[in-house]
Write a protein that holds these residues in place. Structure first.
Motif, mmCIF file in Angstrom:
data_model
loop_
_atom_site.group_PDB
_atom_site.id
_atom_site.type_symbol
_atom_site.label_atom_id
_atom_site.label_comp_id
_atom_site.label_asym_id
_atom_site.label_seq_id
_atom_site.Cartn_x
_atom_site.Cartn_y
_atom_site.Cartn_z
ATOM 1 N N ASP A 222 22.685 36.400 -19.489
ATOM 2 C CA ASP A 222 23.062 37.807 -19.629
ATOM 3 C C ASP A 222 21.887 38.688 -20.020
ATOM 4 O O ASP A 222 22.061 39.866 -20.333
ATOM 5 C CB ASP A 222 24.197 37.947 -20.642
ATOM 6 N N ASP A 223 20.677 38.121 -19.987
ATOM 7 C CA ASP A 223 19.479 38.952 -20.139
ATOM 8 C C ASP A 223 19.313 39.821 -18.905
ATOM 9 O O ASP A 223 19.684 39.432 -17.783
ATOM 10 C CB ASP A 223 18.228 38.072 -20.267
ATOM 11 N N LYS A 224 18.725 40.987 -19.094
ATOM 12 C CA LYS A 224 18.422 41.846 -17.957
ATOM 13 C C LYS A 224 17.226 41.280 -17.189
ATOM 14 O O LYS A 224 16.265 40.784 -17.769
ATOM 15 C CB LYS A 224 18.140 43.262 -18.430
ATOM 16 N N GLN B 192 20.267 47.551 -15.089
ATOM 17 C CA GLN B 192 21.588 47.042 -15.436
ATOM 18 C C GLN B 192 21.840 45.636 -14.897
ATOM 19 O O GLN B 192 22.849 45.011 -15.233
ATOM 20 C CB GLN B 192 22.675 47.984 -14.886
ATOM 21 N N VAL B 193 20.937 45.140 -14.079
ATOM 22 C CA VAL B 193 21.157 43.853 -13.423
ATOM 23 C C VAL B 193 20.820 42.704 -14.371
ATOM 24 O O VAL B 193 19.726 42.648 -14.935
ATOM 25 C CB VAL B 193 20.315 43.737 -12.141
ATOM 26 N N LEU B 194 21.764 41.771 -14.513
ATOM 27 C CA LEU B 194 21.580 40.587 -15.340
ATOM 28 C C LEU B 194 21.192 39.397 -14.468
ATOM 29 O O LEU B 194 21.451 39.388 -13.258
ATOM 30 C CB LEU B 194 22.873 40.259 -16.096
ATOM 31 N N ILE B 195 20.610 38.388 -15.085
ATOM 32 C CA ILE B 195 20.293 37.162 -14.342
ATOM 33 C C ILE B 195 21.560 36.615 -13.687
ATOM 34 O O ILE B 195 21.549 36.177 -12.538
ATOM 35 C CB ILE B 195 19.674 36.107 -15.278
ATOM 36 N N ARG B 196 22.657 36.673 -14.398
ATOM 37 C CA ARG B 196 23.948 36.196 -13.885
ATOM 38 C C ARG B 196 24.326 36.902 -12.582
ATOM 39 O O ARG B 196 24.870 36.285 -11.655
ATOM 40 C CB ARG B 196 25.028 36.436 -14.945
ATOM 41 N N ALA C 173 34.058 30.972 -12.724
ATOM 42 C CA ALA C 173 34.220 31.948 -11.647
ATOM 43 C C ALA C 173 33.701 33.315 -12.064
ATOM 44 O O ALA C 173 33.993 33.796 -13.166
ATOM 45 C CB ALA C 173 35.682 32.035 -11.251
ATOM 46 N N GLN C 174 32.944 33.938 -11.174
ATOM 47 C CA GLN C 174 32.372 35.259 -11.432
ATOM 48 C C GLN C 174 32.897 36.323 -10.457
ATOM 49 O O GLN C 174 33.010 37.481 -10.819
ATOM 50 C CB GLN C 174 30.843 35.201 -11.298
ATOM 51 N N ASP C 175 33.172 35.917 -9.220
ATOM 52 C CA ASP C 175 33.550 36.865 -8.164
ATOM 53 C C ASP C 175 34.652 36.292 -7.292
ATOM 54 O O ASP C 175 34.781 35.069 -7.159
ATOM 55 C CB ASP C 175 32.362 37.170 -7.243
ATOM 56 N N ILE C 176 35.383 37.186 -6.642
ATOM 57 C CA ILE C 176 36.331 36.796 -5.605
ATOM 58 C C ILE C 176 35.643 36.962 -4.259
ATOM 59 O O ILE C 176 35.246 38.064 -3.879
ATOM 60 C CB ILE C 176 37.614 37.645 -5.656
ATOM 61 N N MET C 177 35.470 35.862 -3.541
ATOM 62 C CA MET C 177 34.872 35.928 -2.208
ATOM 63 C C MET C 177 35.880 36.441 -1.181
ATOM 64 O O MET C 177 35.539 37.182 -0.270
ATOM 65 C CB MET C 177 34.384 34.544 -1.790
ATOM 66 N N GLY C 178 37.119 35.988 -1.299
ATOM 67 C CA GLY C 178 38.150 36.350 -0.338
ATOM 68 C C GLY C 178 39.230 35.293 -0.344
ATOM 69 O O GLY C 178 39.321 34.474 -1.254
ATOM 70 N N ARG C 179 40.055 35.297 0.689
ATOM 71 C CA ARG C 179 41.132 34.320 0.797
ATOM 72 C C ARG C 179 40.790 33.326 1.894
ATOM 73 O O ARG C 179 40.226 33.676 2.926
ATOM 74 C CB ARG C 179 42.456 35.020 1.099
ATOM 75 N N TYR D 256 33.481 32.545 -6.509
ATOM 76 C CA TYR D 256 32.079 32.131 -6.589
ATOM 77 C C TYR D 256 31.662 32.052 -8.043
ATOM 78 O O TYR D 256 31.947 32.962 -8.826
ATOM 79 C CB TYR D 256 31.161 33.097 -5.839
ATOM 80 N N GLY D 257 31.049 30.926 -8.390
ATOM 81 C CA GLY D 257 30.507 30.753 -9.733
ATOM 82 C C GLY D 257 29.040 31.119 -9.741
ATOM 83 O O GLY D 257 28.666 32.214 -9.319
ATOM 84 N N LEU D 258 28.185 30.213 -10.196
ATOM 85 C CA LEU D 258 26.735 30.414 -10.154
ATOM 86 C C LEU D 258 26.153 29.312 -9.263
ATOM 87 O O LEU D 258 25.981 28.174 -9.692
ATOM 88 C CB LEU D 258 26.140 30.337 -11.566
#
Length: 509
Positions: A108-110, A127-131, A293-299, A312-314
């Protein structure tokens, strides 16, 4: 030779029809999988492959199939190298997660804390984090910019700089869009923190401790390796060897080459909370954070009728499938396709490597193996996927034939060939040069693709049929942009496999 191949395919097909009717699903892995794979490799025209299944901390199957290069006798073995493409991303994400566990950084570092030169749309990306880099949520659409970044002579610093020139399609963190250059950027944080390059850090902290002695991190090292497969693709319907892609400018996103033996060690460690025997090689906390999980890619809709969200995770894709939680990723670069699948609660891991980029078998086999372990109905995914693949190929062949028939009409362009020649520029990519070939044909050479060229043949008016010397970039129609009776530019489009949007190049005065 062709007649023999057709006869063999027909024999396999007839045998498999009767075989499918009496298949014992519970014995599929032990008694039938080898036959299934060999049959599929013939039907799909896959020169070589390697497959590994890990279950309950043990290797159930680890086997190589076929040949390293079409037309040569050398057999693939369990130590033969394949490029694994985007399955590299899990290594990069895990490396950064290890640094977090060791308190050398925070995900979570920038990003600007480590790479002050990193920008988005020309502005400091404060505002962009490594994550964010590791889960594709910067606001770009999938593959955006990759024609500029992929298989070119740009350095990693050049890629990061040009990423900052791209215009985002979506607001920041609002939509998932697969961004290879973001993973490169993340990988370049490693040398800032450790004083060691991404490739050296991986070798010392992941490859060597796991015993992955044959694995190389850079695509430049693949041609130097003694035990290596050769990439293949279809060129005008004929399977052919092609050159290795050179993607070290994007290495943390897709540069690793590995063997099925080495990949088994990676998967065994991931399914054992990072342990090799009693040794803790990868912190369990680092593994776990990559699977959040970080994002929803879709169905995604499965052949069994289920429809689930894909997350999607990392560096990993995440799915639910018939009550099983899947951690998975695919990898594709010129001439190679692969998949890695983990089912942690079932202690199951699957790795599939192939040396042609023209197959969906790498995906079909993964589902077939999982269905067998999950005691589900036999579906013959390979034949189902193959039918779709052949149908798509037939549609493409019809469309391409129409264009080639138009070329054969010798339609004259709207202007003399010299009107189209000259230097053209694109703000993101850089420059290219168009010269006159034979008759009314033209040729394009690109600044950052020194080994690639495009042959342009007139289709009449200001449209030209474009054939890339690199077959993985596809075939297309390039229209020249004309204003006030003179040529002002050209629109360049590569295969969607590389990038989905076209590039407009402006003609220099």
């Amino acid at each position: 030779m062709k007649k023999i191949l057709v006869s063999v395919v027909g024999l396999f097909s007839c045998v498999m029809v009767s075989y499918a009717q009496r298949i014992d699903r519970s014995k599929f892995i032990k008694d039938s999988l080898d036959f299934y794979i060999n049959r599929a490799l013939t039907n799909w025209r896959i020169p070589g492959a390697a497959v590994c299944i890990v279950k309950d901390g043990k290797i159930v199957l680890m086997k190589a199939y076929g040949i390293k290069e079409l037309g040569l006798p050398a057999q693939v073995d369990i130590n033969s190298l394949f490029m694994i493409g985007s399955n590299t991303k899990a290594f990069t994400a895990t490396a950064l997660a290890m640094l977090q566990t060791n308190k050398q950084l925070s995900l979570d570092d920038k990003v600007n804390k480590y790479l002050p030169q990193f920008k988005l749309e020309g502005k400091p990306a404060d505002q962009v984090l490594i994550r964010d880099l590791l889960c594709h949520r910067l606001g770009f659409q999938t593959f955006q910019g990759d024609f500029t970044f992929y298989n070119t002579n740009l350095s990693r610093a050049d890629v990061i700089k040009r990423l900052g020139m791209l215009k985002t399609v979506y607001p920041f963190r609002t939509k998932w869009g697969y961004t290879n250059a973001a993973f490169l950027t993340a990988g370049e944080i490693i040398p800032v923190v450790t004083g060691k390059s991404w490739e050296v850090y991986l070798k010392e902290n992941i490859f060597a401790p796991l015993g992955m002695t044959n694995t190389v991190a850079l695509s430049a090292d693949m041609p130097k390796s003694l035990n290596r497969t050769v990439p293949h693709t279809l060129i005008d319907g004929r399977l052919s060897p092609i050159p290795y892609c050179q993607i070290d400018g994007l290495a943390p996103a897709g540069g690793i080459s590995s063997s099925i033996n080495d990949m088994s060690k990676w998967v065994l460690a991931l399914l054992s909370d990072g342990k090799v025997g009693q040794r803790q090689v990868i912190p369990a906390a680092a593994i776990n954070v990559t699977r959040e999980a970080q994002d929803i890619m879709g169905r995604v809709k499965h052949l069994n009728g289920e429809t689930n969200y894909e997350l999607y995770g990392l560096g990993w894709m995440i799915q639910d499938y018939s009550g099983h939680h899947l951690i998975m990723h695919d990898g594709g670069v010129n001439g190679y396709l692969s998949s890695v699948t983990l089912v942690p609660q079932d202690h199951l891991g699957i790795v599939i490597l192939t040396n042609t980029d023209q197959n969906n078998f790498f995906e079909a086999l993964r589902w077939e193996i999982m269905d067998a372990y999950f005691k589900m109905q036999y579906r013959d995914y390979s034949d189902t996927y193959l039918a779709e693949f052949k149908n798509d190929a037939a549609v493409e062949q019809v469309a391409d034939k129409k264009l080639r028939d138009s070329v054969a009409l010798n339609l004259k362009p709207a202007f003399p060939p010299s009107s189209y020649t000259g230097k053209y520029t694109n703000d993101l990519y850089g420059s290219m040069t168009i010269t006159q070939g034979e008759n009314n044909d033209l040729e394009i050479r690109f600044e950052h693709h020194p080994k690639m060229y495009i042959h342009l043949q007139p289709l009449g008016g200001n449209r030209f049929y474009a054939t890339f010397s690199d077959p993985t970039l596809g075939k297309a129609v390039f229209p020249f942009i004309v204003k006030n009776g003179s040529v002002k530019g050209i629109r360049v489009k590569v295969a969607d496999f590389v990038e989905r949007d076209a590039y407009d190049f402006t003609k220099a005065p």
